[in-house]
Design a protein around this motif. Structure first.
Motif, PDB file in Angstrom:
ATOM      1  N   VAL A 124       0.833  -1.204   0.000  1.00  0.00           N
ATOM      2  CA  VAL A 124       0.000   0.000   0.000  1.00  0.00           C
ATOM      3  C   VAL A 124       0.868   1.255   0.000  1.00  0.00           C
ATOM      4  O   VAL A 124       0.580   2.228  -0.711  1.00  0.00           O
ATOM      5  CB  VAL A 124      -0.952   0.004   1.214  1.00  0.00           C
ATOM      6  N   ALA A 125       1.952   1.231   0.785  1.00  0.00           N
ATOM      7  CA  ALA A 125       2.824   2.408   0.909  1.00  0.00           C
ATOM      8  C   ALA A 125       3.490   2.770  -0.412  1.00  0.00           C
ATOM      9  O   ALA A 125       3.645   3.955  -0.733  1.00  0.00           O
ATOM     10  CB  ALA A 125       3.880   2.168   1.983  1.00  0.00           C
ATOM     11  N   ILE A 126       3.884   1.776  -1.190  1.00  0.00           N
ATOM     12  CA  ILE A 126       4.637   2.032  -2.422  1.00  0.00           C
ATOM     13  C   ILE A 126       3.722   2.126  -3.643  1.00  0.00           C
ATOM     14  O   ILE A 126       3.905   2.992  -4.508  1.00  0.00           O
ATOM     15  CB  ILE A 126       5.704   0.940  -2.629  1.00  0.00           C
ATOM     16  N   CYS A 127       2.731   1.271  -3.709  1.00  0.00           N
ATOM     17  CA  CYS A 127       1.857   1.253  -4.888  1.00  0.00           C
ATOM     18  C   CYS A 127       0.710   2.260  -4.797  1.00  0.00           C
ATOM     19  O   CYS A 127       0.202   2.711  -5.830  1.00  0.00           O
ATOM     20  CB  CYS A 127       1.296  -0.158  -5.091  1.00  0.00           C
ATOM     21  N   HIS A 128       0.300   2.617  -3.576  1.00  0.00           N
ATOM     22  CA  HIS A 128      -0.784   3.594  -3.397  1.00  0.00           C
ATOM     23  C   HIS A 128      -0.390   4.602  -2.305  1.00  0.00           C
ATOM     24  O   HIS A 128      -1.056   4.673  -1.257  1.00  0.00           O
ATOM     25  CB  HIS A 128      -2.084   2.877  -3.020  1.00  0.00           C
ATOM     26  N   PRO A 129       0.681   5.350  -2.516  1.00  0.00           N
ATOM     27  CA  PRO A 129       1.209   6.233  -1.455  1.00  0.00           C
ATOM     28  C   PRO A 129       0.235   7.321  -1.006  1.00  0.00           C
ATOM     29  O   PRO A 129       0.230   7.684   0.175  1.00  0.00           O
ATOM     30  CB  PRO A 129       2.460   6.838  -2.099  1.00  0.00           C
ATOM     31  N   LEU A 130      -0.590   7.841  -1.918  1.00  0.00           N
ATOM     32  CA  LEU A 130      -1.500   8.929  -1.560  1.00  0.00           C
ATOM     33  C   LEU A 130      -2.630   8.452  -0.651  1.00  0.00           C
ATOM     34  O   LEU A 130      -3.184   9.233   0.125  1.00  0.00           O
ATOM     35  CB  LEU A 130      -2.080   9.572  -2.824  1.00  0.00           C
ATOM     36  N   GLN A 131      -2.981   7.174  -0.749  1.00  0.00           N
ATOM     37  CA  GLN A 131      -4.055   6.632   0.094  1.00  0.00           C
ATOM     38  C   GLN A 131      -3.532   5.845   1.283  1.00  0.00           C
ATOM     39  O   GLN A 131      -4.318   5.208   2.004  1.00  0.00           O
ATOM     40  CB  GLN A 131      -4.952   5.718  -0.753  1.00  0.00           C
ATOM     41  N   TYR A 132      -2.221   5.874   1.506  1.00  0.00           N
ATOM     42  CA  TYR A 132      -1.604   5.002   2.513  1.00  0.00           C
ATOM     43  C   TYR A 132      -2.199   5.209   3.905  1.00  0.00           C
ATOM     44  O   TYR A 132      -2.657   4.257   4.546  1.00  0.00           O
ATOM     45  CB  TYR A 132      -0.091   5.235   2.550  1.00  0.00           C
ATOM     46  N   MET A 133      -2.219   6.443   4.397  1.00  0.00           N
ATOM     47  CA  MET A 133      -2.693   6.699   5.755  1.00  0.00           C
ATOM     48  C   MET A 133      -4.206   6.501   5.876  1.00  0.00           C
ATOM     49  O   MET A 133      -4.709   6.250   6.964  1.00  0.00           O
ATOM     50  CB  MET A 133      -2.317   8.115   6.192  1.00  0.00           C
ATOM     51  N   VAL A 134      -4.910   6.606   4.746  1.00  0.00           N
ATOM     52  CA  VAL A 134      -6.351   6.357   4.779  1.00  0.00           C
ATOM     53  C   VAL A 134      -6.630   4.861   4.868  1.00  0.00           C
ATOM     54  O   VAL A 134      -7.468   4.403   5.655  1.00  0.00           O
ATOM     55  CB  VAL A 134      -7.044   6.960   3.533  1.00  0.00           C
ATOM     56  N   VAL A 135      -5.916   4.098   4.029  1.00  0.00           N
ATOM     57  CA  VAL A 135      -6.121   2.641   4.007  1.00  0.00           C
ATOM     58  C   VAL A 135      -5.579   1.999   5.282  1.00  0.00           C
ATOM     59  O   VAL A 135      -6.275   1.244   5.970  1.00  0.00           O
ATOM     60  CB  VAL A 135      -5.450   2.020   2.764  1.00  0.00           C
ATOM     61  N   MET A 136      -4.311   2.304   5.603  1.00  0.00           N
ATOM     62  CA  MET A 136      -3.664   1.689   6.762  1.00  0.00           C
ATOM     63  C   MET A 136      -3.940   2.518   8.018  1.00  0.00           C
ATOM     64  O   MET A 136      -3.024   3.007   8.687  1.00  0.00           O
ATOM     65  CB  MET A 136      -2.162   1.545   6.518  1.00  0.00           C
ATOM     66  N   ASN A 137      -5.203   2.660   8.348  1.00  0.00           N
ATOM     67  CA  ASN A 137      -5.568   3.411   9.552  1.00  0.00           C
ATOM     68  C   ASN A 137      -5.412   2.516  10.779  1.00  0.00           C
ATOM     69  O   ASN A 137      -5.201   1.296  10.677  1.00  0.00           O
ATOM     70  CB  ASN A 137      -6.998   3.947   9.445  1.00  0.00           C
ATOM     71  N   LEU A 138      -5.532   3.132  11.950  1.00  0.00           N
ATOM     72  CA  LEU A 138      -5.304   2.397  13.200  1.00  0.00           C
ATOM     73  C   LEU A 138      -6.274   1.234  13.353  1.00  0.00           C
ATOM     74  O   LEU A 138      -5.883   0.148  13.811  1.00  0.00           O
ATOM     75  CB  LEU A 138      -5.431   3.356  14.386  1.00  0.00           C
ATOM     76  N   HIS A 139      -7.526   1.420  12.975  1.00  0.00           N
ATOM     77  CA  HIS A 139      -8.526   0.356  13.127  1.00  0.00           C
ATOM     78  C   HIS A 139      -8.167  -0.867  12.283  1.00  0.00           C
ATOM     79  O   HIS A 139      -8.293  -2.004  12.753  1.00  0.00           O
ATOM     80  CB  HIS A 139      -9.910   0.875  12.728  1.00  0.00           C
ATOM     81  N   LEU A 140      -7.717  -0.633  11.046  1.00  0.00           N
ATOM     82  CA  LEU A 140      -7.330  -1.762  10.196  1.00  0.00           C
ATOM     83  C   LEU A 140      -6.084  -2.455  10.743  1.00  0.00           C
ATOM     84  O   LEU A 140      -6.010  -3.688  10.742  1.00  0.00           O
ATOM     85  CB  LEU A 140      -7.073  -1.276   8.762  1.00  0.00           C
ATOM     86  N   CYS A 141      -5.115  -1.694  11.219  1.00  0.00           N
ATOM     87  CA  CYS A 141      -3.888  -2.274  11.772  1.00  0.00           C
ATOM     88  C   CYS A 141      -4.206  -3.174  12.967  1.00  0.00           C
ATOM     89  O   CYS A 141      -3.697  -4.302  13.060  1.00  0.00           O
ATOM     90  CB  CYS A 141      -2.918  -1.170  12.189  1.00  0.00           C
ATOM     91  N   VAL A 142      -5.040  -2.674  13.868  1.00  0.00           N
ATOM     92  CA  VAL A 142      -5.418  -3.471  15.042  1.00  0.00           C
ATOM     93  C   VAL A 142      -6.219  -4.694  14.619  1.00  0.00           C
ATOM     94  O   VAL A 142      -6.020  -5.802  15.145  1.00  0.00           O
ATOM     95  CB  VAL A 142      -6.234  -2.611  16.029  1.00  0.00           C
ATOM     96  N   LEU A 143      -7.119  -4.528  13.635  1.00  0.00           N
ATOM     97  CA  LEU A 143      -7.920  -5.649  13.147  1.00  0.00           C
ATOM     98  C   LEU A 143      -7.039  -6.744  12.553  1.00  0.00           C
ATOM     99  O   LEU A 143      -7.265  -7.940  12.798  1.00  0.00           O
ATOM    100  CB  LEU A 143      -8.922  -5.156  12.100  1.00  0.00           C
ATOM    101  N   LEU A 144      -6.022  -6.360  11.782  1.00  0.00           N
ATOM    102  CA  LEU A 144      -5.113  -7.339  11.183  1.00  0.00           C
ATOM    103  C   LEU A 144      -4.344  -8.108  12.256  1.00  0.00           C
ATOM    104  O   LEU A 144      -4.129  -9.327  12.132  1.00  0.00           O
ATOM    105  CB  LEU A 144      -4.149  -6.638  10.224  1.00  0.00           C
ATOM    106  N   ILE A 145      -3.920  -7.411  13.303  1.00  0.00           N
ATOM    107  CA  ILE A 145      -3.211  -8.067  14.400  1.00  0.00           C
ATOM    108  C   ILE A 145      -4.137  -9.045  15.122  1.00  0.00           C
ATOM    109  O   ILE A 145      -3.761 -10.195  15.408  1.00  0.00           O
ATOM    110  CB  ILE A 145      -2.654  -7.023  15.392  1.00  0.00           C
ATOM    111  N   VAL A 146      -5.349  -8.608  15.412  1.00  0.00           N
ATOM    112  CA  VAL A 146      -6.307  -9.454  16.134  1.00  0.00           C
ATOM    113  C   VAL A 146      -6.668 -10.690  15.313  1.00  0.00           C
ATOM    114  O   VAL A 146      -6.712 -11.811  15.851  1.00  0.00           O
ATOM    115  CB  VAL A 146      -7.579  -8.652  16.481  1.00  0.00           C
ATOM    116  N   LEU A 147      -6.907 -10.516  14.022  1.00  0.00           N
ATOM    117  CA  LEU A 147      -7.226 -11.663  13.158  1.00  0.00           C
ATOM    118  C   LEU A 147      -6.058 -12.647  13.100  1.00  0.00           C
ATOM    119  O   LEU A 147      -6.274 -13.866  13.133  1.00  0.00           O
ATOM    120  CB  LEU A 147      -7.573 -11.177  11.746  1.00  0.00           C
ATOM    121  N   SER A 148      -4.846 -12.132  13.023  1.00  0.00           N
ATOM    122  CA  SER A 148      -3.658 -12.997  13.007  1.00  0.00           C
ATOM    123  C   SER A 148      -3.542 -13.780  14.303  1.00  0.00           C
ATOM    124  O   SER A 148      -3.224 -14.979  14.304  1.00  0.00           O
ATOM    125  CB  SER A 148      -2.400 -12.152  12.780  1.00  0.00           C
ATOM    126  N   LEU A 149      -3.811 -13.112  15.426  1.00  0.00           N
ATOM    127  CA  LEU A 149      -3.766 -13.785  16.721  1.00  0.00           C
ATOM    128  C   LEU A 149      -4.833 -14.877  16.823  1.00  0.00           C
ATOM    129  O   LEU A 149      -4.565 -15.974  17.321  1.00  0.00           O
ATOM    130  CB  LEU A 149      -3.956 -12.767  17.847  1.00  0.00           C
TER     131      LEU A 149
END
Length: 324
Positions: A124-149
């Motif tokens: 996301v950071a390299i291929c979609h840099p302008l939308q990076y902070m929108v896509v990789m928001n805190l809620h998604l980051c926490v959700l990805l960690i929780v799903l992995s756990l």
């Protein structure tokens, strides 16, 4: 001896990496050193990320979890080995063995998924840099960690509980330095078809999908980098994912090496030595990879070490001033 179920088994024997008593002190010193380097190195990464506001980004959020996971993986196996060497007692209880199996499966599986999540973050950071902070928001980051756990917990419980149903005969010696599921299954007297099927199925699914995700992410990343007009832009883009690519190569490279070793040799001890490359070396090297290849991390670690020096200097001055 008649096969007995798990209630008749009180302990297993971990034979370790060698039978030579002369090598035991060397192994103790070597693994103690590697364990301390692993814990301290990864702990510094966690503290640096949490204490520096410049590193409060999705990439370093996932990195801090990776470092914590590396500490847990090493703590699951190495301390028990060190205790056995020091006390010259090779035994591990049945419950302790199952706990170790479940812990290794859980933290190893979580790291596997976490590396895939980190690859998606770089995509996301390299291929979609302008939308990076929108896509990789805190809620998604926490959700990805929780799903992995959650996924790691399901897999670890499934395979551990299946091992709990096994029956064992007289041979309870494990030619390894920790309780590995494959070795426990080999000792069983009962039917192990379902256990073996589950191991291969879970390994293919649980390992294959994240690996495919990593490969797809980096295929898109490389394609995006090659389309960049300037050389400086290409180097900057590649530098942001170089550390992660190195860690991925180390993790899957050593895992593949252990698999090849177990396939081409019948020696369990050789496989045990090879597994050190998978469960010890990557966890020890990850902090060096990220700190040496990442300027922001270098600066954060420098600030952290400076704060620690000031703290100890003030503490010593206070102690001397109080007359202790």
């Amino acid at each position: 001896m008649e096969p007995g179920n798990q209630t008749d088994v009180s302990e297993f024997l971990l034979l370790g990496l060698t039978d030579d008593p002369a090598l035991q002190p060397l192994l103790f010193g070597l693994f103690l050193s590697m364990y301390l380097v692993t814990v301290l190195g990864n702990l510094f990464i966690v503290l640096a990320v949490s204490s520096d506001s410049h590193l409060h980004t999705p990439m370093y959020f996932f990195l801090s979890h990776l470092s914590f996971t590396d500490i847990c993986i090493s703590t699951t196996t190495i301390p028990k080995m060190l205790v056995n060497i020091q006390t010259q007692n090779q035994s591990i209880t049945f419950v302790g063995c199952l706990t170790q199996i479940g812990s290794v499966l859980f933290w190893g599986g979580f790291e596997n998924l976490l590396l895939a999540v980190m690859a998606y973050d770089r995509y996301v950071a390299i291929c979609h840099p302008l939308q990076y902070m929108v896509v990789m928001n805190l809620h998604l980051c926490v959700l990805l960690i929780v799903l992995s756990l959650l996924l790691s917990t399901v897999v670890a419980l499934l395979l551990s509980l299946m091992a709990l149903q096994l029956s064992f005969c007289g041979d309870l010696e494990i030619p390894h330095y920790f309780c590995e599921l494959a070795h426990i299954i080999k000792l069983a007297c009962s039917d192990i078809f379902i256990n073996n099927f589950l191991i291969y199925f879970v390994a293919s699914l649980f390992g294959g999908i994240p690996l495919c995700g990593i490969i797809f992410s980096y295929t898109q990343i490389v394609s995006s980098i090659l389309r960049m007009p300037s050389v400086a832009g290409k180097l900057k883009a590649f530098s942001t994912c170089g550390s992660h690519l190195s860690v991925v190569s180390l993790f899957y490279g050593t895992a593949f090496g252990v698999y090849i070793t177990s396939t081409v040799t019948d020696s369990s001890r050789t496989t045990a030595v090879a597994s050190v490359m998978y469960l010890v070396i990557p966890q020890m090297m990850n902090p060096f990879v990220y700190s040496l290849r990442n300027r922001d991390m270098k600066e954060a670690l420098g600030k952290l070490i400076g704060r620690i020096r000031i703290f100890f200097s003030d503490f010593v001055s206070f102690t001397l001033g109080c007359g202790f």
